[in-house]
Scaffold this active site. Structure first.
Site, PDB file in Angstrom:
ATOM      1  N   ASN A 226       0.822  -1.213   0.000  1.00 51.91           N
ATOM      2  CA  ASN A 226       0.000   0.000   0.000  1.00 51.91           C
ATOM      3  C   ASN A 226       0.856   1.264   0.000  1.00 51.91           C
ATOM      4  O   ASN A 226       0.505   2.262  -0.632  1.00 51.91           O
ATOM      5  CB  ASN A 226      -0.973  -0.010   1.181  1.00 51.91           C
ATOM      6  CG  ASN A 226      -2.249  -0.772   0.824  1.00 51.91           C
ATOM      7  OD1 ASN A 226      -2.401  -1.231  -0.314  1.00 51.91           O
ATOM      8  ND2 ASN A 226      -3.152  -0.915   1.766  1.00 51.91           N
ATOM      9  N   CYS A 278      -7.612   2.732   3.662  1.00 53.96           N
ATOM     10  CA  CYS A 278      -6.352   1.980   3.774  1.00 53.96           C
ATOM     11  C   CYS A 278      -5.095   2.801   3.528  1.00 53.96           C
ATOM     12  O   CYS A 278      -4.208   2.814   4.379  1.00 53.96           O
ATOM     13  CB  CYS A 278      -6.380   0.794   2.815  1.00 53.96           C
ATOM     14  SG  CYS A 278      -7.385  -0.549   3.454  1.00 53.96           S
TER      15      CYS A 278
HETATM   16  C1  UDX Z   1     -10.663  -3.924   7.200  1.00 51.09           C
HETATM   17  C2  UDX Z   1      -9.463  -4.368   7.982  1.00 51.09           C
HETATM   18  O1  UDX Z   1      -9.765  -5.190   8.930  1.00 51.09           O
HETATM   19  C3  UDX Z   1      -8.524  -3.256   8.179  1.00 51.09           C
HETATM   20  O2  UDX Z   1      -7.451  -3.598   8.987  1.00 51.09           O
HETATM   21  C4  UDX Z   1      -8.060  -3.010   6.800  1.00 51.09           C
HETATM   22  O3  UDX Z   1      -6.973  -2.176   6.747  1.00 51.09           O
HETATM   23  C5  UDX Z   1      -9.219  -2.452   6.006  1.00 51.09           C
HETATM   24  O4  UDX Z   1     -10.214  -3.379   5.980  1.00 51.09           O
HETATM   25  P1  UDX Z   1     -12.926  -2.744   7.317  1.00 51.09           P
HETATM   26  O5  UDX Z   1     -13.466  -3.976   6.666  1.00 51.09           O
HETATM   27  O6  UDX Z   1     -12.862  -1.503   6.524  1.00 51.09           O
HETATM   28  O7  UDX Z   1     -11.470  -3.075   7.862  1.00 51.09           O
HETATM   29  O8  UDX Z   1     -13.611  -2.513   8.720  1.00 51.09           O
HETATM   30  P2  UDX Z   1     -15.020  -1.919   9.070  1.00 51.09           P
HETATM   31  O9  UDX Z   1     -15.781  -1.650   7.822  1.00 51.09           O
HETATM   32  O10 UDX Z   1     -14.760  -0.878  10.070  1.00 51.09           O
HETATM   33  O11 UDX Z   1     -15.742  -3.160   9.763  1.00 51.09           O
HETATM   34  C6  UDX Z   1     -15.362  -3.774  10.937  1.00 51.09           C
HETATM   35  C7  UDX Z   1     -16.517  -4.645  11.431  1.00 51.09           C
HETATM   36  O12 UDX Z   1     -16.110  -5.339  12.607  1.00 51.09           O
HETATM   37  C8  UDX Z   1     -17.785  -3.879  11.770  1.00 51.09           C
HETATM   38  O13 UDX Z   1     -18.894  -4.497  11.156  1.00 51.09           O
HETATM   39  C9  UDX Z   1     -17.881  -3.978  13.303  1.00 51.09           C
HETATM   40  O14 UDX Z   1     -19.202  -3.988  13.768  1.00 51.09           O
HETATM   41  C10 UDX Z   1     -17.165  -5.292  13.560  1.00 51.09           C
HETATM   42  N1  UDX Z   1     -16.577  -5.421  14.904  1.00 51.09           N
HETATM   43  C11 UDX Z   1     -15.768  -4.471  15.388  1.00 51.09           C
HETATM   44  C12 UDX Z   1     -16.812  -6.571  15.646  1.00 51.09           C
HETATM   45  O15 UDX Z   1     -17.532  -7.469  15.220  1.00 51.09           O
HETATM   46  N2  UDX Z   1     -16.221  -6.711  16.866  1.00 51.09           N
HETATM   47  C13 UDX Z   1     -15.426  -5.755  17.405  1.00 51.09           C
HETATM   48  O16 UDX Z   1     -14.924  -5.918  18.529  1.00 51.09           O
HETATM   49  C14 UDX Z   1     -15.196  -4.591  16.639  1.00 51.09           C
HETATM   50  C1  UDX Z   2      -6.465  -0.185  -1.356  1.00 51.88           C
HETATM   51  C2  UDX Z   2      -5.516  -1.211  -1.982  1.00 51.88           C
HETATM   52  O1  UDX Z   2      -5.366  -0.929  -3.385  1.00 51.88           O
HETATM   53  C3  UDX Z   2      -6.013  -2.636  -1.769  1.00 51.88           C
HETATM   54  O2  UDX Z   2      -5.053  -3.565  -2.235  1.00 51.88           O
HETATM   55  C4  UDX Z   2      -6.313  -2.905  -0.281  1.00 51.88           C
HETATM   56  O3  UDX Z   2      -5.117  -3.001   0.462  1.00 51.88           O
HETATM   57  C5  UDX Z   2      -7.211  -1.814   0.291  1.00 51.88           C
HETATM   58  O4  UDX Z   2      -6.660  -0.506   0.006  1.00 51.88           O
HETATM   59  P1  UDX Z   2      -8.795   0.937  -1.971  1.00 51.88           P
HETATM   60  O5  UDX Z   2      -8.422   1.908  -0.884  1.00 51.88           O
HETATM   61  O6  UDX Z   2     -10.118   0.292  -1.922  1.00 51.88           O
HETATM   62  O7  UDX Z   2      -7.705  -0.234  -2.053  1.00 51.88           O
HETATM   63  O8  UDX Z   2      -8.714   1.692  -3.375  1.00 51.88           O
HETATM   64  P2  UDX Z   2      -7.598   1.993  -4.458  1.00 51.88           P
HETATM   65  O9  UDX Z   2      -8.133   1.592  -5.770  1.00 51.88           O
HETATM   66  O10 UDX Z   2      -6.279   1.464  -4.068  1.00 51.88           O
HETATM   67  O11 UDX Z   2      -7.557   3.609  -4.430  1.00 51.88           O
HETATM   68  C6  UDX Z   2      -7.090   4.320  -3.294  1.00 51.88           C
HETATM   69  C7  UDX Z   2      -7.097   5.801  -3.568  1.00 51.88           C
HETATM   70  O12 UDX Z   2      -6.120   6.138  -4.555  1.00 51.88           O
HETATM   71  C8  UDX Z   2      -8.423   6.357  -4.091  1.00 51.88           C
HETATM   72  O13 UDX Z   2      -8.693   7.590  -3.457  1.00 51.88           O
HETATM   73  C9  UDX Z   2      -8.180   6.550  -5.575  1.00 51.88           C
HETATM   74  O14 UDX Z   2      -8.976   7.575  -6.129  1.00 51.88           O
HETATM   75  C10 UDX Z   2      -6.707   6.944  -5.575  1.00 51.88           C
HETATM   76  N1  UDX Z   2      -6.034   6.635  -6.850  1.00 51.88           N
HETATM   77  C11 UDX Z   2      -5.907   5.336  -7.275  1.00 51.88           C
HETATM   78  C12 UDX Z   2      -5.484   7.668  -7.610  1.00 51.88           C
HETATM   79  O15 UDX Z   2      -5.565   8.854  -7.231  1.00 51.88           O
HETATM   80  N2  UDX Z   2      -4.827   7.359  -8.777  1.00 51.88           N
HETATM   81  C13 UDX Z   2      -4.678   6.088  -9.215  1.00 51.88           C
HETATM   82  O16 UDX Z   2      -4.056   5.886 -10.273  1.00 51.88           O
HETATM   83  C14 UDX Z   2      -5.236   5.039  -8.442  1.00 51.88           C
END
Ligand code: UDX
Ligand code: UDX
Length: 469
Positions: A226, A278
């Site tokens: 990333n 992320c």
């Molecule tokens: C994920 C990853 O886990 C994070 O580290 C990564 O970098 C990005 O993607 P994400 O799927 O975006 O995170 O998390 P989020 O959408 O915040 O969802 C977390 C879920 O876990 C929620 O539905 C929340 O209710 C649940 N949760 C949280 C539990 O079930 N138990 C807990 O103790 C805390």
């Molecule tokens: C990212 C990682 O790509 C994926 O592997 C996982 O680790 C979760 O995090 P995501 O954040 O969902 O995925 O989107 P991504 O397509 O990577 O874009 C991230 C950001 O970069 C966005 O704001 C997008 O608009 C920007 N971006 C992407 C640019 O500005 N230019 C580009 O060429 C590509």
């Protein structure tokens, strides 16, 4: 195989549903009762293309269940994924308290058999051993004989929001980090249908590479991937800013350098900066880890500060073309950090809203997701006027800024929008629109690092105005 996924966010739910789709018996656990009730009714709490269909099909074949009962999930899973969020703290560190809570919960409920506990969440380097310790401590606190054995594996996700289902079935690689080959073998068996591309777009490709490594290296692979991608975008954005000054076109430059196979064409789209759940969090966490170990990660720090500047570049361009922004009305076309998601976490739109409001401009916005799911947009500051159509957005605007490259924004009737505006100015924050068609539609078009034929923006380059961030 029996699988438990704890946390049904953007990553956990996609992982659970896709593993059920390939034939595993999956229980997804979440502590949010409302969310679980929604999923039990076959609805996805997030917008992710293809996810609802996969969820519903897997539920119909009885392979996918949802519960708030962690004990039931732990008892069921031969493989237990931890996929709760790890949001950033103000210091840049990841907030790992949810991972800690789940690890303790697993230790409190382990009974018999051999379990593989998988860190799917992006966690600081060294967290594999930390999770192991927490589970062991929780088991010890019970002061009863527990015959269960377990290993911890790091299996980072590389799922882009908006194409997470596709990415799950068509990965570039699968990374498995751990100390015990038995645990890695179980994970390899779990992913066998994906590795052999049974569910891939092109099943004839050679098998997906599986990287077997140690825990820390697997954790570092996630951060390094990333951080590299974010730095690549900051690099092309910097080139775009230089293009703006010398009159070159960054879209042509990106094509020209991307054809070099050592560079590659992906993630070279210049714009108003990277956001999302992320990149900002992971780059900040890697910088923080480096600091903890006495190393100043200067390149990564520069990637972050270049991005912070980029995220307000549209303000600079608006000032150049409109002068004083106080009393002006600016329309944001798109709010989410990227298209095909309803995720607003760390979207550049939020920076624009803050700075435009500070400078006295009225901010209107339109996002296709707001029309579909208005409750997901509660994080939008209240001063923003949310509209339900591009036409409503354009009404009385002094300029529009394309923030998100939603595909439907290419098909809008821009000539119609132009006549509704006070002045037809478009800042294309993603270089997504065709400058010539925009000019034909009556717009004064301004891209990022992309001099536009037919308008005189290049002549204005001499009057640079900086925005205080
Ligand atoms: C994920 C990853 O886990 C994070 O580290 C990564 O970098 C990005 O993607 P994400 O799927 O975006 O995170 O998390 P989020 O959408 O915040 O969802 C977390 C879920 O876990 C929620 O539905 C929340 O209710 C649940 N949760 C949280 C539990 O079930 N138990 C807990 O103790 C805390
Ligand atoms: C990212 C990682 O790509 C994926 O592997 C996982 O680790 C979760 O995090 P995501 O954040 O969902 O995925 O989107 P991504 O397509 O990577 O874009 C991230 C950001 O970069 C966005 O704001 C997008 O608009 C920007 N971006 C992407 C640019 O500005 N230019 C580009 O060429 C590509």
């Amino acid at each position: 195989m029996k699988v438990c996924v704890v946390g049904t966010g953007y990553v956990g739910l996609v992982t659970g549903a896709c593993l059920a789709h390939v034939g595993h018996q999956v229980i997804c656990v979440d502590n949010n009762e409302a969310k679980v009730a929604l999923m039990q009714s076959g609805q996805s709490p997030i917008y992710e293309p293809g996810l609802t269909e996969i969820m519903q099909a897997a539920m119909q074949t009885d392979r996918l269940h949802f519960t708030t009962d962690l004990a039931a999930g732990v008892d069921h899973g031969d493989v237990i994924f931890i996929a709760v969020g790890t949001p950033p703290l103000p210091t840049g560190e990841s907030d790992t308290r949810y991972v800690e809570a789940v690890a303790r919960g697993i230790g409190q409920h382990l009974t018999t058999g051999y379990k593989v506990i998988v860190n799917k969440s992006t966690v600081p380097i060294g967290s594999g051993d930390w999770v192991r310790r927490i589970v062991l401590d929780a088991v010890a606190e019970r002061q009863e004989k527990v015959t269960a054995e377990f290993d911890v594996v790091s299996n980072p996700e590389f799922l882009r929001e908006g194409s997470a289902v596709y990415d799950t079935f068509n990965p570039d690689r699968i990374v498995l980090g751990g100390n015990n080959p038995k645990a890695i073998d179980r994970m390899a068996a779990l992913y066998a249908p994906i590795v052999t591309r049974v569910f891939a777009e092109n099943s004839k490709l050679s098998p997906v590479p599986v990287v077997r490594t140690d825990l820390s290296s697997a954790e570092m692979i996630k951060y390094a991937a990333n951080a590299f991608l974010a730095t690549k975008i900051s690099f092309i954005n910097e080139v775009a800013n230089i293009c703006d000054r010398v009159g070159a076109d960054v879209t042509q430059v990106a094509q020209g350098i991307g054809l070099d196979s050592r560079i590659g064409s992906k993630f070279l789209q210049a714009g108003i900066g990277w956001g999302g759940s992320c990149f900002p969090k992971d780059v900040a966490a890697l910088i923080h880890t480096a600091n903890d170990y006495g190393y100043k990660a200067e390149l990564l720090e520069a990637a972050v500060s270049a991005n912070q500047r980029q995220r307000v570049l549209a303000i600079e361009k608006l000032q150049q073309v409109l002068g004083i922004l106080k009393g002006k009305t600016i329309g944001l076309l798109g709010l989410t950090f990227k298209p095909d998601t309803d995720d607003m976490r760390d979207t550049p739109a939020l920076d624009l809203i803050v700075h435009l409001s500070r400078l006295g401009a009225k901010v209107k916005a339109f996002d296709p997701m707001y029309v579909e799911n208005s409750h997901g947009f509660q994080s939008v500051p209240e001063q923003v006027i949310l509209t339900t159509s591009p036409e409503q957005l354009a009404e009385n605007c002094d300029a529009i800024v394309l923030v998100t490259d939603w595909q439907q924004f290419r098909q809008l009737d821009y000539a119609q929008l132009a006549v509704r505006m006070n002045s037809a100015i478009a800042i294309d924050g993603r270089n997504y629109l065709d400058p010539e068609s925009m000019t034909e539609a009556g717009f004064f078009y301004i891209g990022i690092g992309r001099p536009s034929a037919g308008n005189s923006f290049a002549a204005m380059r001499s009057t640079q105005i900086s925005v205080a961030v």
